[in-house]
Design a protein around this motif. Structure first.
Motif, PDB file in Angstrom:
ATOM      1  N   ALA A 125       1.314  -5.068  13.944  1.00 28.68           N
ATOM      2  CA  ALA A 125       2.491  -5.785  13.453  1.00 28.68           C
ATOM      3  C   ALA A 125       2.159  -6.851  12.414  1.00 28.68           C
ATOM      4  O   ALA A 125       3.059  -7.487  11.869  1.00 28.68           O
ATOM      5  CB  ALA A 125       3.224  -6.436  14.627  1.00 28.68           C
ATOM      6  N   LEU A 126       0.878  -7.035  12.094  1.00 29.98           N
ATOM      7  CA  LEU A 126       0.472  -8.108  11.181  1.00 29.98           C
ATOM      8  C   LEU A 126       1.009  -7.875   9.770  1.00 29.98           C
ATOM      9  O   LEU A 126       0.899  -6.790   9.214  1.00 29.98           O
ATOM     10  CB  LEU A 126      -1.055  -8.195  11.140  1.00 29.98           C
ATOM     11  N   THR A 127       1.603  -8.904   9.204  1.00 31.20           N
ATOM     12  CA  THR A 127       2.084  -8.873   7.823  1.00 31.20           C
ATOM     13  C   THR A 127       1.646 -10.161   7.130  1.00 31.20           C
ATOM     14  O   THR A 127       1.178 -11.105   7.779  1.00 31.20           O
ATOM     15  CB  THR A 127       3.615  -8.771   7.750  1.00 31.20           C
ATOM     16  N   ASP A 128       1.823 -10.197   5.810  1.00 32.80           N
ATOM     17  CA  ASP A 128       1.425 -11.386   5.051  1.00 32.80           C
ATOM     18  C   ASP A 128       2.161 -12.631   5.533  1.00 32.80           C
ATOM     19  O   ASP A 128       1.555 -13.680   5.745  1.00 32.80           O
ATOM     20  CB  ASP A 128       1.715 -11.172   3.562  1.00 32.80           C
ATOM     21  N   HIS A 129       3.481 -12.509   5.707  1.00 35.10           N
ATOM     22  CA  HIS A 129       4.233 -13.710   6.054  1.00 35.10           C
ATOM     23  C   HIS A 129       4.016 -14.126   7.507  1.00 35.10           C
ATOM     24  O   HIS A 129       4.067 -15.315   7.821  1.00 35.10           O
ATOM     25  CB  HIS A 129       5.729 -13.527   5.752  1.00 35.10           C
ATOM     26  N   LEU A 130       3.740 -13.181   8.412  1.00 37.32           N
ATOM     27  CA  LEU A 130       3.429 -13.555   9.791  1.00 37.32           C
ATOM     28  C   LEU A 130       2.127 -14.336   9.851  1.00 37.32           C
ATOM     29  O   LEU A 130       1.992 -15.310  10.597  1.00 37.32           O
ATOM     30  CB  LEU A 130       3.329 -12.309  10.671  1.00 37.32           C
ATOM     31  N   PHE A 131       1.161 -13.896   9.059  1.00 39.30           N
ATOM     32  CA  PHE A 131      -0.107 -14.625   8.970  1.00 39.30           C
ATOM     33  C   PHE A 131       0.137 -16.062   8.510  1.00 39.30           C
ATOM     34  O   PHE A 131      -0.395 -17.021   9.078  1.00 39.30           O
ATOM     35  CB  PHE A 131      -1.043 -13.911   7.996  1.00 39.30           C
ATOM     36  N   SER A 155       0.830  -1.210   0.000  1.00 42.18           N
ATOM     37  CA  SER A 155       0.000   0.000   0.000  1.00 42.18           C
ATOM     38  C   SER A 155       0.865   1.262   0.000  1.00 42.18           C
ATOM     39  O   SER A 155       0.470   2.293  -0.562  1.00 42.18           O
ATOM     40  CB  SER A 155      -0.945   0.003   1.209  1.00 42.18           C
ATOM     41  N   GLN A 156       2.054   1.195   0.620  1.00 43.99           N
ATOM     42  CA  GLN A 156       2.962   2.336   0.557  1.00 43.99           C
ATOM     43  C   GLN A 156       3.380   2.607  -0.888  1.00 43.99           C
ATOM     44  O   GLN A 156       3.382   3.750  -1.357  1.00 43.99           O
ATOM     45  CB  GLN A 156       4.213   2.079   1.413  1.00 43.99           C
ATOM     46  N   VAL A 186      -5.965   8.376  -3.193  1.00 46.02           N
ATOM     47  CA  VAL A 186      -4.812   7.717  -2.563  1.00 46.02           C
ATOM     48  C   VAL A 186      -5.277   6.908  -1.348  1.00 46.02           C
ATOM     49  O   VAL A 186      -4.915   5.737  -1.182  1.00 46.02           O
ATOM     50  CB  VAL A 186      -3.750   8.748  -2.139  1.00 46.02           C
ATOM     51  N   LEU A 187      -6.100   7.528  -0.511  1.00 44.27           N
ATOM     52  CA  LEU A 187      -6.580   6.849   0.702  1.00 44.27           C
ATOM     53  C   LEU A 187      -7.465   5.655   0.356  1.00 44.27           C
ATOM     54  O   LEU A 187      -7.367   4.597   0.993  1.00 44.27           O
ATOM     55  CB  LEU A 187      -7.348   7.849   1.581  1.00 44.27           C
ATOM     56  N   ALA A 188      -8.340   5.826  -0.653  1.00 48.90           N
ATOM     57  CA  ALA A 188      -9.223   4.728  -1.054  1.00 48.90           C
ATOM     58  C   ALA A 188      -8.416   3.556  -1.598  1.00 48.90           C
ATOM     59  O   ALA A 188      -8.731   2.389  -1.326  1.00 48.90           O
ATOM     60  CB  ALA A 188     -10.225   5.217  -2.101  1.00 48.90           C
ATOM     61  N   THR A 189      -7.371   3.855  -2.348  1.00 49.71           N
ATOM     62  CA  THR A 189      -6.519   2.799  -2.905  1.00 49.71           C
ATOM     63  C   THR A 189      -5.795   2.039  -1.804  1.00 49.71           C
ATOM     64  O   THR A 189      -5.731   0.803  -1.812  1.00 49.71           O
ATOM     65  CB  THR A 189      -5.495   3.396  -3.879  1.00 49.71           C
ATOM     66  N   ASN A 197      -5.214  -2.875   1.424  1.00 53.83           N
ATOM     67  CA  ASN A 197      -5.043  -3.442   2.765  1.00 53.83           C
ATOM     68  C   ASN A 197      -6.254  -4.223   3.276  1.00 53.83           C
ATOM     69  O   ASN A 197      -6.227  -4.712   4.412  1.00 53.83           O
ATOM     70  CB  ASN A 197      -4.711  -2.333   3.771  1.00 53.83           C
ATOM     71  N   LEU A 198      -7.287  -4.359   2.467  1.00 48.56           N
ATOM     72  CA  LEU A 198      -8.481  -5.072   2.919  1.00 48.56           C
ATOM     73  C   LEU A 198      -8.185  -6.528   3.285  1.00 48.56           C
ATOM     74  O   LEU A 198      -8.889  -7.123   4.090  1.00 48.56           O
ATOM     75  CB  LEU A 198      -9.569  -5.028   1.836  1.00 48.56           C
ATOM     76  N   ARG A 199      -7.136  -7.090   2.696  1.00 41.63           N
ATOM     77  CA  ARG A 199      -6.809  -8.483   3.003  1.00 41.63           C
ATOM     78  C   ARG A 199      -6.498  -8.683   4.478  1.00 41.63           C
ATOM     79  O   ARG A 199      -6.680  -9.776   5.024  1.00 41.63           O
ATOM     80  CB  ARG A 199      -5.631  -8.954   2.148  1.00 41.63           C
ATOM     81  N   PHE A 200      -6.027  -7.619   5.155  1.00 44.58           N
ATOM     82  CA  PHE A 200      -5.689  -7.750   6.564  1.00 44.58           C
ATOM     83  C   PHE A 200      -6.930  -7.951   7.443  1.00 44.58           C
ATOM     84  O   PHE A 200      -6.829  -8.457   8.557  1.00 44.58           O
ATOM     85  CB  PHE A 200      -4.897  -6.532   7.039  1.00 44.58           C
ATOM     86  N   VAL A 201      -8.085  -7.541   6.939  1.00 39.41           N
ATOM     87  CA  VAL A 201      -9.331  -7.800   7.672  1.00 39.41           C
ATOM     88  C   VAL A 201      -9.561  -9.309   7.740  1.00 39.41           C
ATOM     89  O   VAL A 201      -9.895  -9.863   8.798  1.00 39.41           O
ATOM     90  CB  VAL A 201     -10.518  -7.093   6.994  1.00 39.41           C
TER      91      VAL A 201
END
Length: 235
Positions: free
Chosen positions: A108-114, A55-56, A72-75, A80-84
């Motif tokens: 601290a949640l990230t894709d690989h931590l999940f 997202s950055q 920008v904010l909507a994008t 980041n909706l996957r984090f939900v």
């Protein structure tokens, strides 16, 4: 049975390969921030607060094109909706923790931590010290990511502006996307996003990006639903 200290060390050990992979990614995000004309300290603050590489990069890419801030904010929200979904999946592991601790872990949640937590623990199994394991992976990930972004930012200020490093942004996205295309559904969804992005590129306020994302998500969801339905019928 592992102690909390052992679980913490195991989390750090399991996260090590992905942490190494963050080094070039963080450097490019930091350099791209500078290339977009962002103030160095603002770019670093963005990295620490947002703490989400994809997202950055999306936000930086839109800023380069002078997109309106609502876009920008909507994008960033869409990316980041996957984090939900990640959070909902991990919730059973952290049900007994305090609200404050849950907020900290969610940051601290990230894709690989999940992926690491899901690979090592099961919702119906023992959750003992899962938070220590999670933090063990989260701490080095956060430190290395922000350190690399900072190096990229401040090293990027030494690069002459006429060199224009904007090209790094789409290259990083391509590097992230292609390894993830492992199934027919993935390729169809990516193709749909490409076609939608091409035909909506002329929309005002950079709405083409959000439109393409919506089309891709819709088609991907429909294909997954159809596959699940066919499997149920086959049974």
């Amino acid at each position: 049975m592992q102690t909390r200290q052992q679980a913490y060390r195991q989390g750090a050990k399991d996260a090590f390969p992905s942490v190494i992979g963050l080094i070039p990614f963080g450097l490019i995000v930091g350099t791209a921030s500078t290339a977009a004309g962002m103030d160095a300290w603002l770019a670093l603050a963005m990295s620490i607060i947002v703490y989400a590489g994809a997202s950055q990069l999306a936000a930086i890419g839109l800023m380069v094109q002078s997109a309106p801030m609502p876009i920008v904010l909507a994008t960033v929200l869409v990316v980041n909706l996957r984090f939900v979904m990640y959070s909902a999946s991990l919730a059973p592991f952290f049900r007994e923790l305090s609200t404050g601790r849950k907020w900290l872990l969610s940051y601290a949640l990230t894709d690989h931590l999940f992926a690491l937590v899901n690979a090592r623990f099961t919702p119906d199994g023992s959750h003992k010290h899962v938070d220590a394991y999670y933090i063990g992976g989260a701490v080095p990930t956060w430190l290395i990511w922000n350190a690399m972004v900072a190096i990229g930012i401040f090293a990027g200020t030494l690069v002459p502006k006429q060199w224009s490093l904007d090209f790094a942004i789409p290259l990083v996205f391509l590097a992230l996307v292609f390894p993830a295309l492992t199934t027919r559904t993935h390729w169809i969804t990516a193709g749909a996003a490409l076609v939608a992005a091409f035909f909506t590129a002329g929309l005002p306020m950079k709405l083409g990006l959000i439109t393409a994302a919506f089309v891709a998500v819709s088609i991907g969801t429909w294909l997954d639903y159809r596959q699940d339905r066919e499997k149920r019928i086959a049974r």
